[in-house]
Scaffold this motif. Structure first.
Motif: not given
Length: 125
Positions: A46, A48, A61-65, A67, A87, A89-90
């Motif tokens: 995916e 990043v 990606a929204d999941s890392v914005k 951070r 996290k 999940e990273d």
């Protein structure tokens, strides 16, 4: 020929930080896009983050914005991924990728022609 070499992975605790590096060598052009992707066990690779070398525009990606931060050093031909507030999940193998044909900053794996070997990032809870 293009080579991408990643480094900086490792084991870190929840909430910790790591900085990944990707050295780009060989044939290079100023309009290249360099991105970071990741792949966790049993999951698809995916997107990043990515940066366009000329101008420095970025995409996340929204999941890392908020951070993660991607940046480049022109003199060293290196792209960095600063990862904060990590996290579990990273946890994944992180890959550096590059392409010279992209009009925009693609988030698709298939748009990138060149790939590094990957570096493992493990975040413990």
């Amino acid at each position: 020929q293009v080579q991408l070499v990643e480094s900086g992975g490792g084991l870190v605790q929840f909430g910790g930080s790591l900085r990944l590096s990707c050295v780009v060598s060989g044939r290079t052009f100023s309009n290249r896009v360099v991105g970071w992707f990741r792949q966790a066990p049993g999951k698809e690779r995916e997107f990043v983050a990515a940066i366009r070398w000329s101008g420095g525009s970025t995409n996340y990606a929204d999941s890392v914005k908020g951070r993660f931060t991607i940046s480049r050093d022109n003199a060293k031909n290196t792209v960095y991924l600063q990862m904060n507030s990590l996290k579990p999940e990273d946890t994944a193998v992180y890959y550096c990728a590059a392409d010279w044909r992209l009009a925009g900053i693609s988030v698709e794996v298939y748009d990138y022609e060149y790939w590094g070997q990957g570096t493992q990032v493990t975040v413990s809870s």
